[in-house]
Design an enzyme around this catalytic site. Structure first.
Site: not given
Ligand code: AMP
Length: 217
Positions: A13, A88, A127, A160, A171
């Site tokens: 994404k 989400r 990644r 990360r 996740r």
């Molecule tokens: P991402 O970079 O999108 O994979 O997000 C990394 C982490 O940030 C996720 O595993 C969540 O802990 C938090 N996070 C990101 N976007 C959201 C969201 N829309 N709602 C809740 N937690 C989020």
């Protein structure tokens, strides 16, 4: 062009949002990136969010909805935006409707990244993300020209914390339980556009462009 990119972690994404955002001159609004910036800056919100992020859980809805509401109201979102990693949960999707309604707008398309769940772990554990610009590379599928260095800005690439295998499994479970139901939600709203996200980066990009352009007029 108000867009949502929906899919599990590792589906590509962020990579696609970055390319499509550049192509159409609209911002990529990544809640994960905004949260990581808050963690780095050690703001009160960042300190709170870190506990959830480190364990692979979702940050509470009200925190994320708050930052998205502020972000979408900024001038650069006027011609459109790509939401990458938001909503989400169903509660976030409802809140998004309210935020956009207040601005007199609504989501045009939800691009759903369809992938084989078995491949996600490999995609994510390989990644490497740039510390400076956030651009993601992959050790196998999108290696940087120079080891450990971002192609885009020359910044240092790192893994990360939440991309380690154990947190990643959590996740993926969280995605299945809390985020996957959004597919039905947006299907019912007739906004869901499915994309086969397993191909090469350029091919996936082309599929998204075709969808956006065929549905535009
Ligand atoms: P991402 O970079 O999108 O994979 O997000 C990394 C982490 O940030 C996720 O595993 C969540 O802990 C938090 N996070 C990101 N976007 C959201 C969201 N829309 N709602 C809740 N937690 C989020």
């Amino acid at each position: 062009m108000d867009l949502v990119f929906l899919g599990p972690p590792g589906a590509g994404k962020g990579t696609q949002a970055n390319l499509i955002a550049k192509r159409y001159g609209i911002p990529q609004v990544s809640t994960g990136e905004m949260l990581r910036a808050a963690v780095k800056a050690q703001t009160p919100m960042g300190v709170l969010a870190k506990q959830y992020m480190d364990s692979g859980a979702l940050v509470p809805d009200e925190v994320v909805v708050g930052i998205v509401g502020e972000r979408l109201a900024l001038d650069d979102c006027r011609a459109g935006f790509i939401l990458d990693g938001f909503p989400r949960t169903v509660a976030q999707a409802d809140a998004l409707k309210g935020i956009l309604g207040g601005l007199g707008r609504s989501i045009r398309h939800v691009i759903s990244f369809e992938v084989d769940a078995n491949l996600l772990l490999e995609r994510i554990t390989g990644r490497r993300v740039c510390r400076l610009c956030g651009r993601a590379h992959h050790l196998v599928f999108d290696p940087p020209r120079e080891v450990g260095v971002c192609d885009e800005c020359g910044g240092e690439l790192y893994q990360r914390d939440d991309d380690q295998a154990e947190t990643m499994r959590r996740r993926l479970d969280v995605y299945d339980e809390q985020t996957a139901p959004l597919k039905r939600y947006y299907l019912e709203e007739q906004l869901l556009r499915r994309v086969d996200a397993l191909g090469q980066i350029g091919d996936v990009q082309q599929s998204i462009v075709s969808i956006l352009e065929s549905l535009q007029g």
